[in-house]
Design a protein around this motif. Sequence first.
Motif, PDB file in Angstrom:
ATOM      1  N   UNK A   1      59.161  13.853  18.242  1.00  0.00           N
ATOM      2  CA  UNK A   1      60.375  14.596  17.918  1.00  0.00           C
ATOM      3  C   UNK A   1      61.476  13.670  17.388  1.00  0.00           C
ATOM      4  N   UNK A   2      61.545  12.447  17.912  1.00  0.00           N
ATOM      5  CA  UNK A   2      62.542  11.473  17.469  1.00  0.00           C
ATOM      6  C   UNK A   2      62.092  10.693  16.242  1.00  0.00           C
ATOM      7  N   UNK A   3      60.894  10.990  15.738  1.00  0.00           N
ATOM      8  CA  UNK A   3      60.298  10.298  14.591  1.00  0.00           C
ATOM      9  C   UNK A   3      60.174   8.795  14.828  1.00  0.00           C
ATOM     10  N   UNK A   4      59.865   8.454  16.071  1.00  0.00           N
ATOM     11  CA  UNK A   4      59.628   7.068  16.463  1.00  0.00           C
ATOM     12  C   UNK A   4      58.122   6.832  16.459  1.00  0.00           C
ATOM     13  N   UNK A   5      57.662   5.725  15.907  1.00  0.00           N
ATOM     14  CA  UNK A   5      56.209   5.483  15.937  1.00  0.00           C
ATOM     15  C   UNK A   5      55.717   5.299  17.380  1.00  0.00           C
ATOM     16  N   UNK A   6      54.573   5.864  17.647  1.00  0.00           N
ATOM     17  CA  UNK A   6      53.999   5.766  18.994  1.00  0.00           C
ATOM     18  C   UNK A   6      53.466   4.358  19.219  1.00  0.00           C
ATOM     19  N   UNK A   7      53.641   3.823  20.421  1.00  0.00           N
ATOM     20  CA  UNK A   7      53.110   2.481  20.694  1.00  0.00           C
ATOM     21  C   UNK A   7      51.580   2.517  20.787  1.00  0.00           C
ATOM     22  N   UNK A   8      50.950   1.455  20.307  1.00  0.00           N
ATOM     23  CA  UNK A   8      49.490   1.374  20.370  1.00  0.00           C
ATOM     24  C   UNK A   8      49.020   0.739  21.672  1.00  0.00           C
ATOM     25  N   UNK A   9      49.901   0.010  22.305  1.00  0.00           N
ATOM     26  CA  UNK A   9      49.552  -0.646  23.556  1.00  0.00           C
ATOM     27  C   UNK A   9      50.788  -0.897  24.377  1.00  0.00           C
ATOM     28  N   UNK A  10      50.575  -1.279  25.628  1.00  0.00           N
ATOM     29  CA  UNK A  10      51.673  -1.491  26.562  1.00  0.00           C
ATOM     30  C   UNK A  10      51.305  -2.622  27.507  1.00  0.00           C
ATOM     31  N   UNK A  11      52.257  -3.516  27.733  1.00  0.00           N
ATOM     32  CA  UNK A  11      52.059  -4.596  28.694  1.00  0.00           C
ATOM     33  C   UNK A  11      52.944  -4.326  29.901  1.00  0.00           C
ATOM     34  N   UNK A  12      52.338  -4.305  31.082  1.00  0.00           N
ATOM     35  CA  UNK A  12      53.079  -4.136  32.328  1.00  0.00           C
ATOM     36  C   UNK A  12      52.958  -5.437  33.110  1.00  0.00           C
ATOM     37  N   UNK A  13      54.092  -6.074  33.431  1.00  0.00           N
ATOM     38  CA  UNK A  13      54.028  -7.356  34.144  1.00  0.00           C
ATOM     39  C   UNK A  13      53.427  -7.211  35.545  1.00  0.00           C
ATOM     40  N   UNK A  14      53.078  -8.335  36.111  1.00  0.00           N
ATOM     41  CA  UNK A  14      52.473  -8.348  37.443  1.00  0.00           C
ATOM     42  C   UNK A  14      53.489  -7.922  38.492  1.00  0.00           C
ATOM     43  N   UNK A  15      52.991  -7.274  39.510  1.00  0.00           N
ATOM     44  CA  UNK A  15      53.804  -6.887  40.669  1.00  0.00           C
ATOM     45  C   UNK A  15      53.291  -7.683  41.864  1.00  0.00           C
TER      46      UNK A  15
ATOM     47  N   UNK B   1      46.846   8.852  25.518  1.00  0.00           N
ATOM     48  CA  UNK B   1      48.104   8.843  24.767  1.00  0.00           C
ATOM     49  C   UNK B   1      49.197   8.258  25.655  1.00  0.00           C
ATOM     50  N   UNK B   2      50.278   7.740  25.056  1.00  0.00           N
ATOM     51  CA  UNK B   2      51.374   7.209  25.866  1.00  0.00           C
ATOM     52  C   UNK B   2      52.193   8.332  26.506  1.00  0.00           C
ATOM     53  N   UNK B   3      52.864   8.009  27.587  1.00  0.00           N
ATOM     54  CA  UNK B   3      53.746   8.968  28.241  1.00  0.00           C
ATOM     55  C   UNK B   3      54.894   9.324  27.302  1.00  0.00           C
ATOM     56  N   UNK B   4      55.259  10.569  27.254  1.00  0.00           N
ATOM     57  CA  UNK B   4      56.382  11.017  26.432  1.00  0.00           C
ATOM     58  C   UNK B   4      56.098  11.008  24.949  1.00  0.00           C
ATOM     59  N   UNK B   5      54.868  11.216  24.558  1.00  0.00           N
ATOM     60  CA  UNK B   5      54.511  11.200  23.144  1.00  0.00           C
ATOM     61  C   UNK B   5      55.216  12.312  22.371  1.00  0.00           C
ATOM     62  N   UNK B   6      55.390  13.461  22.991  1.00  0.00           N
ATOM     63  CA  UNK B   6      56.070  14.579  22.318  1.00  0.00           C
ATOM     64  C   UNK B   6      57.505  14.207  21.940  1.00  0.00           C
ATOM     65  N   UNK B   7      58.182  13.506  22.837  1.00  0.00           N
ATOM     66  CA  UNK B   7      59.561  13.089  22.565  1.00  0.00           C
ATOM     67  C   UNK B   7      59.600  12.033  21.459  1.00  0.00           C
ATOM     68  N   UNK B   8      58.627  11.126  21.462  1.00  0.00           N
ATOM     69  CA  UNK B   8      58.570  10.110  20.407  1.00  0.00           C
ATOM     70  C   UNK B   8      58.351  10.752  19.036  1.00  0.00           C
TER      71      UNK B   8
END
Length: 175
Positions: A106-120, A97-104
Amino acid sequence: MQSSHHIPGFTIRLAEPGAGQPVESSAPARGARSRTFRERRRNRHGRGLRGELMLPTLPGYRTRSDRFDEMVMDSAQRLHDIWGKPLDGVRFAVDEIPQGLEQLVADRTPAPMGLYEPATPDEGPVITLFRRVIENACSSREELQDLVHDVVVERTAEMLGVAPETLDPVYRRRY
């Protein structure tokens, strides 16, 4: 008596009745016998499992998590076969699950299905898919496979800065 179920070949010693009494003979192991768990195939009453419940060659052997990981890798391999060099060094990850799903929620925001993190400077770009969110959005296995591929295509398109339709010709045309 000691026992440990997670150590293969663990040996236990079962005490015979009267083992605490002094032994008159010079037999060193008269009071105890040794048996390994590998030799014992069934429980002490003669019931229980004789072998594996599901053979590794059967489809039911893999868990839902294993099947989901396989779907992600199939989609990533398909994109790599089409695009090749621009996708070298990209890591695909699966998280529950994504981080902070409980807050999402509670805010009635749809949970993200994926996440892109740029290169470091230390490591390449990472595309993460959230297994539980994607599974909850689908009603069948075929729909799950299509949605997994679409999320992989969308996040990869976000990484490359192109439209998802140009990245994969069959994007969203399977429904």
